[in-house]
Motif scaffolding. Structure first.
Motif, PDB file in Angstrom:
ATOM      1  N   LYS A  55      -7.663 108.259  34.578  1.00  0.00           N
ATOM      2  CA  LYS A  55      -8.508 108.835  35.616  1.00  0.00           C
ATOM      3  C   LYS A  55      -8.785 107.766  36.666  1.00  0.00           C
ATOM      4  CE  LYS A  55     -10.931 111.891  32.426  1.00  0.00           C
ATOM      5  NZ  LYS A  55     -12.252 112.277  31.910  1.00  0.00           N
ATOM      6  N   ASP A  82      -9.314 105.393  30.956  1.00  0.00           N
ATOM      7  CA  ASP A  82      -8.423 106.230  30.149  1.00  0.00           C
ATOM      8  C   ASP A  82      -9.024 107.633  30.055  1.00  0.00           C
ATOM      9  OD1 ASP A  82     -10.423 106.196  28.196  1.00  0.00           O
ATOM     10  OD2 ASP A  82      -9.328 104.840  26.871  1.00  0.00           O
ATOM     11  N   GLN A  83      -8.402 108.497  29.293  1.00  0.00           N
ATOM     12  CA  GLN A  83      -8.865 109.885  29.181  1.00  0.00           C
ATOM     13  C   GLN A  83     -10.248 109.999  28.544  1.00  0.00           C
ATOM     14  OE1 GLN A  83      -7.477 112.420  30.664  1.00  0.00           O
ATOM     15  NE2 GLN A  83      -5.828 111.126  31.407  1.00  0.00           N
ATOM     16  N   ASN A  84     -10.668 108.974  27.802  1.00  0.00           N
ATOM     17  CA  ASN A  84     -11.985 108.957  27.168  1.00  0.00           C
ATOM     18  C   ASN A  84     -13.006 108.194  28.001  1.00  0.00           C
ATOM     19  OD1 ASN A  84     -11.097 110.388  24.845  1.00  0.00           O
ATOM     20  ND2 ASN A  84     -10.154 108.500  24.122  1.00  0.00           N
ATOM     21  N   ASN A  85     -12.680 107.938  29.270  1.00  0.00           N
ATOM     22  CA  ASN A  85     -13.532 107.212  30.217  1.00  0.00           C
ATOM     23  C   ASN A  85     -13.804 105.768  29.809  1.00  0.00           C
ATOM     24  OD1 ASN A  85     -13.778 109.291  32.128  1.00  0.00           O
ATOM     25  ND2 ASN A  85     -15.330 110.272  30.868  1.00  0.00           N
TER      26      ASN A  85
END
Length: 72
Positions: free
Chosen positions: A2, A61-64
């Motif tokens: 992101k 990443d996708q998990n912030n």
């Protein structure tokens, strides 16, 4: 991954107050309208005599989870 874009304009003295412990994090508003809280220490590489000023890109990443902070 992101990507979050934001601008920051913090004077040198204000940054030192954040970094020295008066406040350990900096709250920014992204261009998309999200509010993100980041550790003040992440901005240390961008500190100059005038402070921290510029446009930045935060990559997570996708998990912030933090990956990278870049000045654009």
């Amino acid at each position: 991954m992101k990507h979050y874009y934001f601008s920051l304009n913090i004077s040198y003295q204000a940054y030192l107050a954040h970094y020295s412990g008066a406040a350990s994090s900096i709250l920014v508003a992204t261009e998309q309208g999200l509010r993100l809280q980041l550790p003040a220490s992440r901005f240390r590489p961008f500190l100059s005599q005038i402070g921290v000023k510029g446009r930045f890109r935060l990559i997570t990443d996708q998990n912030n989870k933090f990956i990278k902070l870049e000045m654009l």
